[in-house]
Design an enzyme around this catalytic site. Sequence first.
Site, PDB file in Angstrom:
ATOM      1  N   ASP A   1      -2.025   3.948  -4.418  1.00 60.29           N
ATOM      2  CA  ASP A   1      -2.768   3.070  -3.518  1.00 60.29           C
ATOM      3  C   ASP A   1      -2.165   1.669  -3.441  1.00 60.29           C
ATOM      4  OD1 ASP A   1      -4.963   2.711  -1.673  1.00 60.29           O
ATOM      5  OD2 ASP A   1      -5.772   1.330  -3.156  1.00 60.29           O
TER       6      ASP A   1
ATOM      7  N   HIS B   1       0.855  -1.180   0.000  1.00 58.72           N
ATOM      8  CA  HIS B   1       0.000   0.000   0.000  1.00 58.72           C
ATOM      9  C   HIS B   1       0.895   1.234   0.000  1.00 58.72           C
ATOM     10  CE1 HIS B   1      -3.150   2.832   0.904  1.00 58.72           C
ATOM     11  NE2 HIS B   1      -2.533   3.204   2.005  1.00 58.72           N
TER      12      HIS B   1
ATOM     13  N   LYS C   1      -0.299  10.839   1.014  1.00 60.57           N
ATOM     14  CA  LYS C   1       0.524  10.283  -0.067  1.00 60.57           C
ATOM     15  C   LYS C   1      -0.013  10.689  -1.446  1.00 60.57           C
ATOM     16  CE  LYS C   1       0.008   6.020   1.271  1.00 60.57           C
ATOM     17  NZ  LYS C   1      -0.860   6.266   2.440  1.00 60.57           N
TER      18      LYS C   1
ATOM     19  N   ARG D   1      18.472  14.734  11.724  1.00 61.49           N
ATOM     20  CA  ARG D   1      18.658  16.094  11.210  1.00 61.49           C
ATOM     21  C   ARG D   1      19.960  16.258  10.435  1.00 61.49           C
ATOM     22  NH1 ARG D   1      17.208  20.431  15.796  1.00 61.49           N
ATOM     23  NH2 ARG D   1      17.418  21.744  13.951  1.00 61.49           N
TER      24      ARG D   1
END
Length: 322
Positions: A181, A142, A163, A247
């Site tokens: 999907d 998915h 998404k 980071r």
Amino acid sequence: MKTPFSVPLSRIMEEFALESVVMPKEPEDIYISSAEVNRPGLQLNGYFDYFDNDRIQILGKSENSFLYEFDEDEYVRRIDAFMQTKPPAVIITRSLPISDALLEAAKREEVPLLRTEDATSSFLSALISFLNVQLAPRVTRHGVLIEVYGEGILLLGESGVGKSETAIELVKRGHRLIADDAVEIRRVSSKSLVGSAPENIRHFIELRGIGIINARRIFGMGAIKLTEKIDMVINLEQWDANKVYDRMGLDNETTSILGLDVPSVTIPVKPGRNLAVIIEVAAMNNRQKKMGYNAAQELLEKLGMTDQITPVKPVNEWDIYD
């Protein structure tokens, strides 16, 4: 290599424009389950040990020339012994003439006999490549697959994280959609994964509040692509104030898919973040890393903190096709 998947002979005939000479039943009902192909030189000489009769057999100029060295009775005996193994199909290359003995043996043993105009070596290579894709191990995930600056980016995350909306923004910025999907992922070699959309939902995108749209019809042919290798996985998740996110980019995270480790990053989602721009930068940065450059490592070198650097090995992009 036998696989749990198969491809109908009709699909191979269509792909390579093969001439049907003998077809005992409908080609849609004949299935090929081996990605390996064989030129039966040893078998025509009578050696059948370790012979895999699940493979498509190719008869080219060399095999034909070898057989015609024998008298008619010996020729027929060798052809009969070979065809009695009942391979799934025998393909004659270079449009070579087909002898009556081969024709009769194919009909008697009910072995499909096909012919192509292509040279043996080039046809063999193309057929193996085609079978490796069609019979590759696969899984459906998915997510969304999109091509960004030539990099195949697989977007994963829970439903509703954004998404599809991000994919639409990327398409509007000139990138190409492969699947929304459901992404069908195939391991086509020991080093590469290729993703595509199931045929019945290809080019469609679901947008909450809008409904289903067809990306090809709205944005044009330049906005879609049928398949793309998967270079990077981006996990989208809701911003968690208690979680520490990377980071610097020094940690090389990966996601395992079908036994292959794919570079991955996790991007937190919250209002105000332009995900499309962030994904574009992630794609370009991933491409730089494959070429041996890491911005975080360069910064640490300038700060004199070289003890924290893990060397980056450049990737030969041709390796993905091995």
